[in-house]
Design a protein around this motif. Structure first.
Motif, PDB file in Angstrom:
ATOM      1  N   PRO A 107     168.287  64.110  24.995  1.00  0.00           N
ATOM      2  CA  PRO A 107     168.109  63.012  23.960  1.00  0.00           C
ATOM      3  C   PRO A 107     168.633  63.188  22.745  1.00  0.00           C
ATOM      4  CG  PRO A 107     165.720  63.606  25.136  1.00  0.00           C
ATOM      5  CD  PRO A 107     167.134  64.798  25.458  1.00  0.00           C
ATOM      6  N   ASP A 108     169.135  62.324  21.843  1.00  0.00           N
ATOM      7  CA  ASP A 108     169.700  62.627  20.546  1.00  0.00           C
ATOM      8  C   ASP A 108     168.758  63.399  19.827  1.00  0.00           C
ATOM      9  OD1 ASP A 108     172.100  61.121  21.396  1.00  0.00           O
ATOM     10  OD2 ASP A 108     171.158  59.388  20.479  1.00  0.00           O
ATOM     11  N   ASP A 109     169.201  64.226  18.951  1.00  0.00           N
ATOM     12  CA  ASP A 109     168.463  65.259  18.117  1.00  0.00           C
ATOM     13  C   ASP A 109     167.625  64.284  17.245  1.00  0.00           C
ATOM     14  OD1 ASP A 109     169.515  67.289  19.289  1.00  0.00           O
ATOM     15  OD2 ASP A 109     170.776  67.811  17.731  1.00  0.00           O
ATOM     16  N   ALA A 110     168.166  63.161  16.767  1.00  0.00           N
ATOM     17  CA  ALA A 110     167.560  62.209  15.807  1.00  0.00           C
ATOM     18  C   ALA A 110     166.282  61.673  16.306  1.00  0.00           C
ATOM     19  CB  ALA A 110     168.369  61.202  15.147  1.00  0.00           C
ATOM     20  N   ASP A 111     166.380  61.370  17.820  1.00  0.00           N
ATOM     21  CA  ASP A 111     165.373  60.738  18.384  1.00  0.00           C
ATOM     22  C   ASP A 111     164.129  61.523  18.752  1.00  0.00           C
ATOM     23  OD1 ASP A 111     166.488  58.288  18.642  1.00  0.00           O
ATOM     24  OD2 ASP A 111     167.491  58.643  20.645  1.00  0.00           O
ATOM     25  N   VAL A 112     164.255  62.877  18.681  1.00  0.00           N
ATOM     26  CA  VAL A 112     163.332  64.165  18.975  1.00  0.00           C
ATOM     27  C   VAL A 112     162.688  64.680  17.866  1.00  0.00           C
ATOM     28  CG1 VAL A 112     163.499  64.010  21.523  1.00  0.00           C
ATOM     29  CG2 VAL A 112     164.643  65.575  19.877  1.00  0.00           C
ATOM     30  N   LYS A 113     163.599  64.400  16.804  1.00  0.00           N
ATOM     31  CA  LYS A 113     163.352  65.339  15.359  1.00  0.00           C
ATOM     32  C   LYS A 113     161.862  65.378  14.908  1.00  0.00           C
ATOM     33  CE  LYS A 113     165.139  66.370  10.811  1.00  0.00           C
ATOM     34  NZ  LYS A 113     166.052  65.862   9.714  1.00  0.00           N
ATOM     35  N   ASP A 114     161.356  64.305  15.089  1.00  0.00           N
ATOM     36  CA  ASP A 114     159.929  64.200  14.670  1.00  0.00           C
ATOM     37  C   ASP A 114     158.726  64.689  15.489  1.00  0.00           C
ATOM     38  OD1 ASP A 114     159.997  62.008  16.337  1.00  0.00           O
ATOM     39  OD2 ASP A 114     159.149  60.709  14.886  1.00  0.00           O
ATOM     40  N   SER A 115     159.327  65.140  16.669  1.00  0.00           N
ATOM     41  CA  SER A 115     158.500  65.872  17.617  1.00  0.00           C
ATOM     42  C   SER A 115     158.160  67.129  17.327  1.00  0.00           C
ATOM     43  CB  SER A 115     158.789  65.553  19.055  1.00  0.00           C
ATOM     44  OG  SER A 115     160.163  66.418  19.471  1.00  0.00           O
ATOM     45  N   GLU A 452     163.588  59.328  42.928  1.00  0.00           N
ATOM     46  CA  GLU A 452     162.380  58.682  43.246  1.00  0.00           C
ATOM     47  C   GLU A 452     161.575  59.998  43.522  1.00  0.00           C
ATOM     48  OE1 GLU A 452     160.777  55.973  43.003  1.00  0.00           O
ATOM     49  OE2 GLU A 452     161.934  54.362  42.994  1.00  0.00           O
ATOM     50  N   PHE A 453     162.245  60.966  44.277  1.00  0.00           N
ATOM     51  CA  PHE A 453     161.559  62.110  44.807  1.00  0.00           C
ATOM     52  C   PHE A 453     161.895  63.401  43.878  1.00  0.00           C
ATOM     53  CE2 PHE A 453     161.500  59.207  48.467  1.00  0.00           C
ATOM     54  CZ  PHE A 453     160.235  58.858  48.350  1.00  0.00           C
ATOM     55  N   CYS A 454     162.068  63.197  42.527  1.00  0.00           N
ATOM     56  CA  CYS A 454     162.316  64.227  41.956  1.00  0.00           C
ATOM     57  C   CYS A 454     161.286  64.280  40.755  1.00  0.00           C
ATOM     58  CB  CYS A 454     163.648  64.094  41.075  1.00  0.00           C
ATOM     59  SG  CYS A 454     165.087  64.609  42.228  1.00  0.00           S
ATOM     60  N   ASN A 455     161.073  65.389  40.189  1.00  0.00           N
ATOM     61  CA  ASN A 455     160.099  65.436  38.953  1.00  0.00           C
ATOM     62  C   ASN A 455     161.013  65.585  37.868  1.00  0.00           C
ATOM     63  OD1 ASN A 455     158.106  66.414  37.178  1.00  0.00           O
ATOM     64  ND2 ASN A 455     158.010  68.350  37.767  1.00  0.00           N
ATOM     65  N   ALA A 456     160.749  64.348  37.038  1.00  0.00           N
ATOM     66  CA  ALA A 456     161.547  64.315  35.663  1.00  0.00           C
ATOM     67  C   ALA A 456     160.849  65.476  34.711  1.00  0.00           C
ATOM     68  CB  ALA A 456     161.528  62.785  35.098  1.00  0.00           C
ATOM     69  N   THR A 457     161.053  66.667  34.505  1.00  0.00           N
ATOM     70  CA  THR A 457     160.611  67.510  33.615  1.00  0.00           C
ATOM     71  C   THR A 457     161.164  67.488  32.294  1.00  0.00           C
ATOM     72  OG1 THR A 457     160.510  69.037  35.884  1.00  0.00           O
ATOM     73  CG2 THR A 457     160.001  70.010  33.539  1.00  0.00           C
ATOM     74  N   THR A 458     160.228  67.405  31.445  1.00  0.00           N
ATOM     75  CA  THR A 458     160.487  67.399  30.043  1.00  0.00           C
ATOM     76  C   THR A 458     160.597  69.209  29.436  1.00  0.00           C
ATOM     77  OG1 THR A 458     159.414  65.366  29.559  1.00  0.00           O
ATOM     78  CG2 THR A 458     159.967  66.784  27.546  1.00  0.00           C
ATOM     79  N   VAL A 459     161.599  69.374  28.764  1.00  0.00           N
ATOM     80  CA  VAL A 459     161.696  70.749  28.299  1.00  0.00           C
ATOM     81  C   VAL A 459     161.871  70.362  26.803  1.00  0.00           C
ATOM     82  CG1 VAL A 459     162.853  72.898  28.200  1.00  0.00           C
ATOM     83  CG2 VAL A 459     162.819  71.527  30.513  1.00  0.00           C
ATOM     84  N   TRP A 460     160.741  70.747  26.046  1.00  0.00           N
ATOM     85  CA  TRP A 460     160.803  70.871  24.521  1.00  0.00           C
ATOM     86  C   TRP A 460     160.938  72.188  23.933  1.00  0.00           C
ATOM     87  CZ3 TRP A 460     157.667  72.598  20.785  1.00  0.00           C
ATOM     88  CH2 TRP A 460     157.384  72.141  19.562  1.00  0.00           C
ATOM     89  N   GLU A 461     161.784  72.516  22.918  1.00  0.00           N
ATOM     90  CA  GLU A 461     162.087  73.876  22.349  1.00  0.00           C
ATOM     91  C   GLU A 461     161.845  73.573  20.827  1.00  0.00           C
ATOM     92  OE1 GLU A 461     165.300  76.364  24.125  1.00  0.00           O
ATOM     93  OE2 GLU A 461     165.522  74.550  25.343  1.00  0.00           O
ATOM     94  N   ALA A 462     161.063  74.736  20.275  1.00  0.00           N
ATOM     95  CA  ALA A 462     161.089  74.667  18.890  1.00  0.00           C
ATOM     96  C   ALA A 462     161.724  76.330  18.596  1.00  0.00           C
ATOM     97  CB  ALA A 462     159.659  74.574  18.300  1.00  0.00           C
ATOM     98  N   ASP A 463     162.004  76.236  17.351  1.00  0.00           N
ATOM     99  CA  ASP A 463     162.521  77.936  17.020  1.00  0.00           C
ATOM    100  C   ASP A 463     161.524  78.951  16.949  1.00  0.00           C
ATOM    101  OD1 ASP A 463     165.136  77.094  16.452  1.00  0.00           O
ATOM    102  OD2 ASP A 463     164.701  76.704  14.363  1.00  0.00           O
TER     103      ASP A 463
END
Length: 463
Positions: A107-115, A452-463
Motif C-alpha cells: 500500500p502507498d505509505d500515505a494510506d497507512v501512515k496513520d496506522s 481464492e485458496f490463499c491467505n491474504a496476510t497483512t504484514v505491518w511494521e513499525a520502527d
C-alpha cells in the motif's frame, strides 16, 4: 452410485473400481498434509517447471485421454481433444503468471501512515490441502482449472471426482506424479458422495471447491460452514442468449447452435434460453431450428458426429421429463423432442427447440442439461432483461447487438457472473469465472481464482 466406467452409447459397464476404505482415505489425507509442508516452501520457478512438464505430458497423451473421456461420458471425440488442449494451455498460463499474480502488495505509505506503520505489505500464502468435488461433464478441464492455480499457490489437492469418470480421475493423479510433483501433492480419492462430509471435516483439509449440482453445493457449503472452512461453488446455470435487431442475425443463430449443444448440451455455461427481439424473432428461430435439426447425432468416436449421447440414463430421463411437461402445458416443439431412432441402447436425445414456453412450465426455471433450447420473444431490451433475470441462476449471459448503449444497459442490468457480447460464453485462464444467485459463489481462473485458496496476510511494521 457405483464407481464405474459405463459406456453411454450402449449402457454397458466396461470397468468397475473398488471404493477406498477408511484406511486408504487416511493414508491419502496424511500424505497430502505431509506434502503441503514441503510444497508450500518450494519456489515458484520449481512449481512452474513441474506444471509445464505436466502440460507437455498432457499434450503427448491428448488422443489417449480424449478417448478415455469420450468412453466414460460420451462427449464427441473432437471436443475431448479440444478439452485436453485447453487444460495444457491453462497449466502453462498459471506456470507463467502465478508468481506475478501472488506478488506481495505494498500500500502507498500515505494510506497507512496513520496506522503507525513505517511500511506494510499484503502477502499471499497457501491455505493447505484443498478438497475438490468435481463433475463428469468436463472431466479434465473442471479439475485442471482448480489444480493448476492451487498447486502453483503452494497448496495440495485431493480430488473426489464423479463416480462415472474414474479412469479420467486416476489419469489426473498419475499425470501430476509423472510430471514430478512430490508424492501427496495431488491425489484422487475413489469414494462415493457419502464420504465427502467426513473428509471435509478432517482438520487436515483446509478448504473445498465444488462444481456440480445445487443439492451437492448445498451439502458441501453446509459442512464447510459448520467447520468454518473456505469454499468456492460453481453450480447450475440457465444462461440467457439475447438477440437484438441490430445484431448479425445469421451469425447469432449459427453461434447459438454451438452455444446450446456444446458437450452434448451438458454444460453449465451453455446458452439455454434464447430471448429474441420480436423484429428478428422469426428469422432467428427459423435458421436456429433448421440448423439444430440438421445436426448429426451418433457415435461420439465418429469425427462426423455433432451430438453424442447424454452421460447417464438418469440425465436423459430428467431431460425428457422437462420437455414432456412443457409440451403437455402447451409448448410447441419446433424440432426434436424425442429419442432418435436407430441408436440402440445408447442414451441419446435429439437436438430440440421449444417455443411458447411460459412461467408455468418447469423448463422455464429448471436447468435443461442436454441439447434442448427454449426460444422466447421480447418486445424490447427491458423485456429481454426481465426474462433473462427471471431464473434462480446467474452464471453467464450472452448479448448480440451493435448498439453500444444496449451493451452498457445489459451489462449493468443482468444478474450473472459474466456477459459475452456478440459471441458465446467460454472460460479462459486469464478471465475470472463464476456466478451469482444459485449458480454459486467465488471465482475460478485468473488472479481471482488463484487467490481464492490463499491467505491474504497483512504484514505491518513499525520502527
Amino acid at each position: 452410485m457405483p464407481i464405474a466406467t459405463v459406456d453411454p452409447t450402449t449402457g454397458e459397464t466396461l470397468r468397475t473400481f473398488d471404493e477406498l476404505d477408511a484406511e486408504g482415505v487416511e493414508k491419502r489425507l496424511a500424505a497430502a498434509a505431509e506434502a503441503f509442508r514441503a510444497h508450500r516452501a518450494t519456489p515458484f520457478a520449481e512449481r512452474a517447471r513441474l506444471l509445464r512438464r505436466a502440460a507437455d505430458l498432457l499434450d503427448a497423451d491428448q488422443d489417449e485421454i480424449a478417448r478415455t473421456m469420450t468412453t466414460e461420458m460420451g462427449k464427441p471425440l473432437k471436443a475431448a481433444r479440444a478439452e485436453a488442449a485447453k487444460c495444457a494451455k491453462a497449466m502453462r498460463w498459471y506456470a507463467d503468471n502465478a508468481e506475478r499474480l501472488l506478488a506481495d502488495e505494498h500500500p502507498d505509505d500515505a494510506d497507512v501512515k496513520d496506522s503507525g506503520a513505517v511500511r506494510a505489505a499484503v502477502r499471499y500464502r497457501p491455505l493447505g490441502t484443498v478438497l475438490a468435488v468435481m463433475p463428469w461433464n468436463f472431466p479434465l478441464w473442471q479439475v485442471v482449472r482448480f489444480a493448476a492455480p492451487a498447486l502453483m499457490a503452494g497448496n495440495t489437492g485431493l480430488l473426489k471426482h464423479a463416480s462415472n469418470v474414474p479412469q479420467t480421475a486416476l489419469y489426473l493423479e498419475e499425470l501430476f506424479r509423472r510430471a514430478g510433483f512430490p508424492e501427496g501433492c495431488f491425489q484422487t480419492l475413489l469414494v462415493g458422495s457419502r464420504a465427502v462430509d467426513a473428509i471435509l471435516r478432517d482438520p487436515r483439509v483446509a478448504a473445498a471447491t465444488l462444481t456440480g449440482s445445487e443439492p451437492a453445493g448445498r451439502a458441501v457449503a453446509a459442512t464447510a460452514g459448520d467447520e468454518i472452512k473456505k469454499t468456492v461453488l460453481e453450480l447450475g446455470g440457465s444462461d440467457p442468449y439475447v438477440v437484438m435487431p441490430s445484431a448479425d442475425v445469421e451469425r447469432a443463430a449459427d453461434t447459438a447452435v454451438t452455444a446450446r449443444v456444446q458437450n452434448n448440451g451438458q454444460s453449465c455455461i451453455a446458452a439455454k434460453r434464447f430471448i429474441v427481439h420480436t423484429d428478428v424473432y422469426d428469422a432467428f428461430t427459423e435458421r436456429f431450428t433448421a440448423t439444430m435439426a440438421a445436426l448429426t447425432v451418433g457415435d461420439p468416436m465418429d469425427e462426423a458426429t455433432d451430438v453424442g449421447p447424454l452421460a447417464t440414463e438418469q440425465g436423459r430421463a430428467d431431460l425428457e421429463e422437462l420437455v414432456d411437461d412443457a409440451v403437455r402445458a402447451g409448448a410447441q416443439v419446433r424440432c426434436g423432442g424425442r429419442r432418435p431412432e436407430g441408436q440402440g441402447r445408447g442414451w441419446y436425445y435429439e437436438p430440440t427447440v421449444l417455443t411458447g414456453v411460459t412461467p408455468a412450465m418447469r423448463i422455464h426455471r429448471e436447468e435443461a442439461f442436454g441439447p434442448v433450447a427454449v426460444v422466447y420473444r421480447a418486445a424490447d431490451l427491458d423485456e429481454a432483461l426481465a426474462l433473462a433475470n427471471d431464473t434462480p441462476f446467474g452464471l453467464s449471459s450472452n448479448l448480440w447487438t451493435r448498439d453500444r448503449d444496449e451493451v452498457e444497459r445489459f451489462a449493468a442490468g443482468i444478474e450473472a457472473g459474466g456477459v459475452f457480447v456478440n459471441g458465446m460464453t467460454a472460460s479462459h485462464p486469464a478471465l475470472p469465472f463464476g456466478g451469482v444467485k444459485r449458480s454459486g459463489y467465488g471465482r475460478e481462473l485468473a488472479g481471482h481464482g488463484i487467490k481464492e485458496f490463499c491467505n491474504a496476510t497483512t504484514v505491518w511494521e513499525a520502527d
